[in-house]
Design a protein around this motif. Structure first.
Motif, PDB file in Angstrom:
ATOM      1  N   LEU A 230       0.991  -1.227  -0.020  1.00 36.07           N
ATOM      2  CA  LEU A 230       0.184  -0.007  -0.241  1.00 36.07           C
ATOM      3  C   LEU A 230       0.877   1.199   0.046  1.00 36.07           C
ATOM      4  O   LEU A 230       0.853   2.196  -0.806  1.00 36.07           O
ATOM      5  CB  LEU A 230      -0.871   0.040   1.094  1.00 36.07           C
ATOM      6  N   CYS A 231       1.907   1.140   0.800  1.00 35.97           N
ATOM      7  CA  CYS A 231       2.916   2.413   0.940  1.00 35.97           C
ATOM      8  C   CYS A 231       3.609   2.618  -0.467  1.00 35.97           C
ATOM      9  O   CYS A 231       3.848   3.769  -1.020  1.00 35.97           O
ATOM     10  CB  CYS A 231       3.758   2.307   1.929  1.00 35.97           C
ATOM     11  N   ASP A 232       4.157   1.405  -1.147  1.00 40.37           N
ATOM     12  CA  ASP A 232       4.822   1.675  -2.281  1.00 40.37           C
ATOM     13  C   ASP A 232       3.415   2.234  -3.268  1.00 40.37           C
ATOM     14  O   ASP A 232       3.827   3.095  -4.198  1.00 40.37           O
ATOM     15  CB  ASP A 232       4.976   0.333  -2.895  1.00 40.37           C
ATOM     16  N   VAL A 233       2.259   1.826  -3.294  1.00 42.52           N
ATOM     17  CA  VAL A 233       1.456   2.356  -4.302  1.00 42.52           C
ATOM     18  C   VAL A 233       1.049   3.916  -4.071  1.00 42.52           C
ATOM     19  O   VAL A 233       1.249   4.691  -4.963  1.00 42.52           O
ATOM     20  CB  VAL A 233       0.080   1.521  -4.233  1.00 42.52           C
ATOM     21  N   ILE A 234       1.068   4.042  -2.865  1.00 43.14           N
ATOM     22  CA  ILE A 234       0.704   5.647  -2.616  1.00 43.14           C
ATOM     23  C   ILE A 234       1.982   6.247  -2.966  1.00 43.14           C
ATOM     24  O   ILE A 234       1.837   7.336  -3.549  1.00 43.14           O
ATOM     25  CB  ILE A 234       0.628   5.834  -0.965  1.00 43.14           C
ATOM     26  N   ARG A 235       3.167   6.130  -2.625  1.00 39.40           N
ATOM     27  CA  ARG A 235       4.315   6.861  -3.381  1.00 39.40           C
ATOM     28  C   ARG A 235       4.433   6.826  -4.442  1.00 39.40           C
ATOM     29  O   ARG A 235       5.046   7.675  -5.123  1.00 39.40           O
ATOM     30  CB  ARG A 235       5.632   6.434  -2.420  1.00 39.40           C
ATOM     31  N   GLU A 236       4.171   5.804  -5.350  1.00 34.03           N
ATOM     32  CA  GLU A 236       4.249   5.793  -6.799  1.00 34.03           C
ATOM     33  C   GLU A 236       3.415   6.943  -7.334  1.00 34.03           C
ATOM     34  O   GLU A 236       3.644   7.774  -8.136  1.00 34.03           O
ATOM     35  CB  GLU A 236       3.920   4.544  -7.282  1.00 34.03           C
ATOM     36  N   ARG A 237       2.134   6.976  -6.967  1.00 35.07           N
ATOM     37  CA  ARG A 237       1.153   8.103  -7.245  1.00 35.07           C
ATOM     38  C   ARG A 237       1.548   9.328  -6.762  1.00 35.07           C
ATOM     39  O   ARG A 237       1.229  10.570  -7.237  1.00 35.07           O
ATOM     40  CB  ARG A 237      -0.093   7.514  -6.782  1.00 35.07           C
ATOM     41  N   TRP A 238       1.928   9.394  -5.324  1.00 32.84           N
ATOM     42  CA  TRP A 238       2.237  10.843  -4.827  1.00 32.84           C
ATOM     43  C   TRP A 238       3.657  10.789  -4.231  1.00 32.84           C
ATOM     44  O   TRP A 238       3.865  10.511  -2.999  1.00 32.84           O
ATOM     45  CB  TRP A 238       1.038  11.045  -3.493  1.00 32.84           C
TER      46      TRP A 238
ATOM     47  N   SER B 258       5.711  12.724  -3.202  1.00 34.01           N
ATOM     48  CA  SER B 258       6.164  13.687  -2.019  1.00 34.01           C
ATOM     49  C   SER B 258       5.771  13.109  -0.863  1.00 34.01           C
ATOM     50  O   SER B 258       6.200  13.786   0.325  1.00 34.01           O
ATOM     51  CB  SER B 258       5.376  15.113  -2.402  1.00 34.01           C
ATOM     52  N   VAL B 259       4.706  12.026  -0.593  1.00 38.48           N
ATOM     53  CA  VAL B 259       4.559  11.538   0.624  1.00 38.48           C
ATOM     54  C   VAL B 259       5.604  11.096   1.269  1.00 38.48           C
ATOM     55  O   VAL B 259       6.459  10.457   0.806  1.00 38.48           O
ATOM     56  CB  VAL B 259       3.383  10.484   0.507  1.00 38.48           C
ATOM     57  N   THR B 260       5.959  11.594   2.405  1.00 42.08           N
ATOM     58  CA  THR B 260       7.186  11.473   3.384  1.00 42.08           C
ATOM     59  C   THR B 260       7.010  10.281   4.237  1.00 42.08           C
ATOM     60  O   THR B 260       7.768   9.132   4.041  1.00 42.08           O
ATOM     61  CB  THR B 260       7.574  12.705   4.155  1.00 42.08           C
TER      62      THR B 260
END
Length: 155
Positions: free
Chosen positions: A69-77, A79-81
């Motif tokens: 889930l974190c990988d998918v979020i960071r791929e799309r956004w 800048s998510v830290t």
């Protein structure tokens, strides 16, 4: 210097601390912390009132799905830290938090969009199951409509 990403999933039987989740994503490089708190709500179903939820999880799979889930979020956004999720297990009475999630990002727009996606994906992918307990002392395992295998799955 680029700050290393921090992703935290905690499954516990204890009361959830919103401040602990916020602290886990705090960063000097981020001007936004997006926060979601999911609480057990009082519902009336077929004349029975929900008095609480009972949660169970398969922890090794939950950790694996959280990383995805974190990988998918960071791929799309990108800048998510940082991402942090604390999810209760066991008994959670009406009014108490079942899940607390925070995402930090330099600006609010990306963090808020990422949060919306993360909450939906968390419900769809994380192997955490809930049983509603009613005032009649009956109980019923509930199916999340977001899960792809659910009979009432929303497209």
């Amino acid at each position: 210097m680029v700050e290393p990403r921090r992703d935290v999933l905690k499954l516990c039987h204890d009361w959830l601390s919103v401040q602990e989740v916020v602290d886990a994503v705090s960063s000097a490089s981020c001007g936004a912390t997006s926060l979601f708190i999911g609480t057990t709500r009082e519902d009336v179903l077929n004349g029975r009132k929900v008095i609480g939820l009972e949660y169970e999880a398969y922890e090794p799979m939950a950790q694996s799905e959280f990383r995805k889930l974190c990988d998918v979020i960071r791929e799309r956004w990108p800048s998510v830290t940082h991402v942090c999720v604390h999810h209760r297990l066991g008994w959670v009475k009406v009014g108490e938090a079942s899940v607390v999630m925070a995402i930090s990002s330099p600006h609010r727009h990306d963090g808020q969009q990422a949060m919306q996606q993360a909450v939906e994906q968390l419900k769809a992918r994380l192997p955490v199951w809930k049983k509603e307990v009613y005032d009649s002392q009956e109980a019923s395992w509930k199916e999340n409509a977001e899960c792809p295998w659910a009979s009432n799955h929303k497209q």
